[in-house]
Each structure stands twice: as C-alpha cells, then as structure tokens.
Design a protein around this motif. Structure first.
Motif, PDB file in Angstrom:
ATOM      1  N   HIS A 208     -50.597 -67.275  13.507  1.00  0.00           N
ATOM      2  CA  HIS A 208     -50.188 -68.233  12.648  1.00  0.00           C
ATOM      3  C   HIS A 208     -49.932 -69.563  13.267  1.00  0.00           C
ATOM      4  O   HIS A 208     -50.133 -70.604  12.602  1.00  0.00           O
ATOM      5  CB  HIS A 208     -48.996 -67.832  11.652  1.00  0.00           C
ATOM      6  CG  HIS A 208     -49.357 -66.620  10.815  1.00  0.00           C
ATOM      7  ND1 HIS A 208     -49.913 -66.851   9.712  1.00  0.00           N
ATOM      8  CD2 HIS A 208     -49.216 -65.229  11.034  1.00  0.00           C
ATOM      9  CE1 HIS A 208     -50.245 -65.487   8.897  1.00  0.00           C
ATOM     10  NE2 HIS A 208     -49.588 -64.489  10.107  1.00  0.00           N
ATOM     11  N   LEU A 209     -48.996 -69.408  14.483  1.00  0.00           N
ATOM     12  CA  LEU A 209     -48.567 -70.732  14.974  1.00  0.00           C
ATOM     13  C   LEU A 209     -49.800 -71.571  15.852  1.00  0.00           C
ATOM     14  O   LEU A 209     -49.428 -72.757  15.750  1.00  0.00           O
ATOM     15  CB  LEU A 209     -47.592 -70.187  16.225  1.00  0.00           C
ATOM     16  CG  LEU A 209     -46.408 -69.629  15.553  1.00  0.00           C
ATOM     17  CD1 LEU A 209     -45.499 -69.304  16.652  1.00  0.00           C
ATOM     18  CD2 LEU A 209     -45.368 -70.628  14.809  1.00  0.00           C
ATOM     19  N   LYS A 210     -50.742 -70.835  16.020  1.00  0.00           N
ATOM     20  CA  LYS A 210     -51.695 -71.568  16.620  1.00  0.00           C
ATOM     21  C   LYS A 210     -52.470 -72.736  15.795  1.00  0.00           C
ATOM     22  O   LYS A 210     -53.071 -73.570  16.340  1.00  0.00           O
ATOM     23  CB  LYS A 210     -53.041 -70.704  17.207  1.00  0.00           C
ATOM     24  CG  LYS A 210     -52.537 -69.749  18.664  1.00  0.00           C
ATOM     25  CD  LYS A 210     -53.608 -69.047  19.066  1.00  0.00           C
ATOM     26  CE  LYS A 210     -53.170 -68.304  20.377  1.00  0.00           C
ATOM     27  NZ  LYS A 210     -54.250 -67.330  20.743  1.00  0.00           N
ATOM     28  N   LYS A 211     -52.424 -72.714  14.541  1.00  0.00           N
ATOM     29  CA  LYS A 211     -53.084 -73.764  13.924  1.00  0.00           C
ATOM     30  C   LYS A 211     -52.359 -75.015  13.851  1.00  0.00           C
ATOM     31  O   LYS A 211     -52.651 -75.956  13.413  1.00  0.00           O
ATOM     32  CB  LYS A 211     -53.246 -73.303  12.353  1.00  0.00           C
ATOM     33  CG  LYS A 211     -52.082 -72.998  11.719  1.00  0.00           C
ATOM     34  CD  LYS A 211     -52.272 -72.461  10.317  1.00  0.00           C
ATOM     35  CE  LYS A 211     -50.759 -72.101   9.480  1.00  0.00           C
ATOM     36  NZ  LYS A 211     -51.433 -71.580   7.905  1.00  0.00           N
ATOM     37  N   TYR A 212     -50.918 -74.905  14.473  1.00  0.00           N
ATOM     38  CA  TYR A 212     -49.973 -76.027  14.535  1.00  0.00           C
ATOM     39  C   TYR A 212     -50.150 -76.936  15.924  1.00  0.00           C
ATOM     40  O   TYR A 212     -50.354 -76.106  16.965  1.00  0.00           O
ATOM     41  CB  TYR A 212     -48.683 -75.807  14.312  1.00  0.00           C
ATOM     42  CG  TYR A 212     -48.372 -75.555  12.601  1.00  0.00           C
ATOM     43  CD1 TYR A 212     -48.607 -76.294  11.982  1.00  0.00           C
ATOM     44  CD2 TYR A 212     -48.388 -74.000  12.483  1.00  0.00           C
ATOM     45  CE1 TYR A 212     -48.312 -75.812  10.486  1.00  0.00           C
ATOM     46  CE2 TYR A 212     -48.170 -73.594  11.182  1.00  0.00           C
ATOM     47  CZ  TYR A 212     -47.943 -74.301  10.239  1.00  0.00           C
ATOM     48  OH  TYR A 212     -48.068 -73.783   9.051  1.00  0.00           O
ATOM     49  N   GLN A 213     -50.051 -78.197  15.849  1.00  0.00           N
ATOM     50  CA  GLN A 213     -50.244 -78.932  17.096  1.00  0.00           C
ATOM     51  C   GLN A 213     -48.740 -78.889  17.830  1.00  0.00           C
ATOM     52  O   GLN A 213     -48.972 -79.223  19.045  1.00  0.00           O
ATOM     53  CB  GLN A 213     -50.575 -80.325  16.838  1.00  0.00           C
ATOM     54  CG  GLN A 213     -52.083 -80.604  16.117  1.00  0.00           C
ATOM     55  CD  GLN A 213     -52.221 -81.969  15.542  1.00  0.00           C
ATOM     56  OE1 GLN A 213     -51.480 -83.052  16.145  1.00  0.00           O
ATOM     57  NE2 GLN A 213     -53.047 -81.953  14.667  1.00  0.00           N
ATOM     58  N   ASP A 257     -44.305 -85.225  10.615  1.00  0.00           N
ATOM     59  CA  ASP A 257     -45.680 -85.390  11.328  1.00  0.00           C
ATOM     60  C   ASP A 257     -46.536 -84.453  10.829  1.00  0.00           C
ATOM     61  O   ASP A 257     -46.190 -83.082  11.232  1.00  0.00           O
ATOM     62  CB  ASP A 257     -45.638 -85.541  12.702  1.00  0.00           C
ATOM     63  CG  ASP A 257     -44.880 -86.930  13.209  1.00  0.00           C
ATOM     64  OD1 ASP A 257     -44.954 -88.079  12.358  1.00  0.00           O
ATOM     65  OD2 ASP A 257     -44.480 -86.968  14.318  1.00  0.00           O
ATOM     66  N   GLU A 258     -47.646 -84.595  10.193  1.00  0.00           N
ATOM     67  CA  GLU A 258     -48.870 -83.454  10.051  1.00  0.00           C
ATOM     68  C   GLU A 258     -48.921 -82.772  11.413  1.00  0.00           C
ATOM     69  O   GLU A 258     -49.239 -83.216  12.336  1.00  0.00           O
ATOM     70  CB  GLU A 258     -49.732 -84.264   9.554  1.00  0.00           C
ATOM     71  CG  GLU A 258     -50.673 -83.203   8.888  1.00  0.00           C
ATOM     72  CD  GLU A 258     -52.087 -83.789   8.135  1.00  0.00           C
ATOM     73  OE1 GLU A 258     -53.027 -83.031   7.732  1.00  0.00           O
ATOM     74  OE2 GLU A 258     -51.987 -84.904   7.838  1.00  0.00           O
TER      75      GLU A 258
END
Length: 345
Positions: A208-213, A257-258
């Motif tokens: 789930h975390l990998k989709k965030y920068q 921040d997106e």
C-alpha cells in the motif's frame, strides 16, 4: 500433610511451581485440613517432599506470608495465621499517564483479575522523583507492582530509572508497555518494542505504501512519545528506499503535497490532515495517505476509515493480569502490534 505429593506439581503447567505450592496450601485451608495455629512443614521439608528447589519453596512461603496466610516463628517454623480466603493479593499499578489507552489497559486488568486481587492505581507522570516518592510510600504494602517505565530527564531525554526500579523486589515487579532500556530481559511483564514494531508493521503494509512518493512521520515535540518510533521509521525508509521526512507537526498554513503519506501520532495532527485534504479536494488513500498511531472506534468511521498501527491494549492488560494470578508465565512478553488497513491508505 504435604508428604509424598510431588506428583501434584505439574512440570509442564503454565502456573509457576511456587504458585502451585501456594495453591495446594490454600486448598488444604479451604478443605479444613489446615486450621489457624497449625504448623506447616519447613522450607527444607517441603523442598524434599515436592522435589523442588529451596528457592522455589521459599518464594511460595513469602507469597503466603505477604497474603497474611502464614507467619514465621523464629526457631520454631511456619504456622497458619489466617484461614480467611478473602486475603487477596494486592496490586499497585504505576502508570506514566492516564490516557484513553491506559484506561483500556486498566479495565482489561480489572476484568481479567475479577475478584482474585485488589488493585490500586498511581500515576508518576514520567517523573522519576515522583516515582521515588511513590515507592517510599508503598514499598512493602503490595504483593505486586506493575510499572510502566516511561521516564524523561529535565532536558526531555529518555532515561531508564533503573536504579529506582531495582528497589522493587524482583519477584514482585512486572513491567508494562515498555521494557527497561538495556535491561529488556531482566524483568517479566508485557511490553511494546517501539522501533521493531513500526518497522515490521510498515513492512506488512508495504504494498500500500509503494504508491506514495514520500513518507512523512509527524512526531510532535514535547509530547514525550517514545523516540524509538523515529528510529524504526528511519530504518524502514532506509532499507526500503523510501523518500522520507520527520516533522514535529502539521502546519496550519502549509498545504498537503500530493503523493505524501503521513504517519501521525497526535490526534490533532490527524484532524488537520483530514481537514486539509477536504479543503484541497484530495481523496485520502489516493492523492494523499494517512496512518494514525493507536486505534480507536472513531478512526474506523472518520473520513470513511483511517488506517491505524496499534498495539493491542486489551491484550496487554489481560497478559499482565494473567501473570499476576499465575496463569501466564512470568517472562518478558512482546505485545501484539498490527496495522489495520482502511480507506485512508
């Protein structure tokens, strides 16, 4: 009375052997086999009869003496001084604070103990001087002391207060919520391993975390949170190559921040992130992520569900109570810690 009864000591039982001896004597009192004034075998005799070490029997007799059941007469031995089965073990809880989570632990302890013990509660507020005062007032008055060893010095740096903790008789001390630094295996009880817990639980949600920068840990200054949380967070980000940032709060004037995922400890920061995401028309779990430390029923419904990482506070209370009454081994036990995935991630 106790001769030829070694078979009554269950070697593979979860109940410590000394408590099995205590229970056998209490059973004989309950059945009327022992009356006030009756002499019971010496420590050496009971050690021989039960094939137990002298230290184990001495621990059992000290427990009975603390409960007021037996008394020792110098040069003569041990005698039954009370047949009142209402003499329950007395427990003193020494918590660092009385938060909503500590209340869950407290009531879980009470529910698990039931009528098997009496419980008092004091709060030391992270202050070793206050703990010292509490110990001076209460040492010798209780059968068990359950201590949450969270302490900070005047500069806000963590300290173990080991010199004070050692004043509590080892056989009467149980630690709760955190281990004593550099003495993790010395005291029985139940604890969180804050660095290891956050590292492992973030690994469990890595898909789930990998989709965030970027991962942002919001760690408020001056709130006396365990510093090990930061250590575990940094280690996770390093090993898994996550861009990361640690801040001490969510600034009211700074937009989100997106692509950021925030891990927040304080409820106020969680509320700020939810409000900002609405104002910026960001969808939690898609544009920005949020993970909140410590689960509550409210987080299940807030913003369609907030993902949490949390220890099991009810389990913590149940485990410590089970160690008090002897149904759980008196050893250091790491409490369960888990991530609950909801829409905010």
């Amino acid at each position: 009375m106790l001769c030829d009864k070694s078979e009554k000591i269950a070697v593979d039982s979860r109940t410590p052997k000394y408590l099995q001896v205590v229970n056998l004597i209490m059973e004989d009192i309950e059945k009327g086999k022992l009356q006030i004034g009756d002499r019971i075998p010496s420590i050496n005799e009971t050690s021989f009869d039960f094939l137990l070490s002298r230290d184990t029997v001495e621990k059992a007799y000290n427990e009975l003496r603390d409960r007021g059941i037996i008394t020792s007469v110098r040069g003569k031995g041990f005698y039954i001084s009370s047949t009142n089965m209402g003499n329950k073990p007395k427990v003193l809880l020494l918590f660092n604070k009385l938060s909503s989570y500590k209340k869950i632990i407290y009531y879980s302890i009470l529910d698990t103990l039931g009528s098997n013990a009496t419980v008092d509660l004091h709060v030391h507020h992270y202050n070793r001087n206050l703990l010292e005062d509490l110990l001076e007032q209460n040492l010798g008055k209780y059968n068990y002391y359950v201590l949450a060893p969270h302490f900070f010095d005047h500069q806000g740096h963590p300290e173990s207060a080991y010199d004070l903790i050692k004043r509590i008789p080892k056989e009467k001390l149980l630690i709760i919520d955190r281990a004593v630094k550099d003495h993790e295996n010395e005291f029985p009880g139940v604890y969180q391993d804050f660095a290891k817990d956050i590292f492992e639980v973030l690994e469990s949600g890595i898909s789930h975390l990998k989709k965030y920068q970027r991962l942002i840990l919001v760690f408020p200054k001056g709130e006396l949170y365990p510093m090990e949380i930061m250590d575990g967070f940094k280690r996770f980000c390093f090993f898994h190559d996550f861009k990361n940032l640690i801040v001490d709060g969510v600034d009211d004037d700074e937009p989100l921040d997106e692509g950021d995922c925030h891990i927040v400890l304080a409820e106020s920061d969680l509320v700020n992130i939810v409000k900002k995401s609405r104002e910026q028309l960001f969808k939690l779990g898609r544009d920005v992520g949020v993970i909140s430390y410590n689960d509550t029923p409210l987080k299940e419904i807030l913003a369609e569900g907030i993902t949490t990482i949390s220890t099991d506070f009810q389990s913590m209370g149940k485990t410590i109570a089970s160690q008090i009454i002897g149904s759980e081994d008196r050893i250091p036990i790491k409490n369960p810690f888990r991530m609950t995935i909801r829409k905010s991630l």
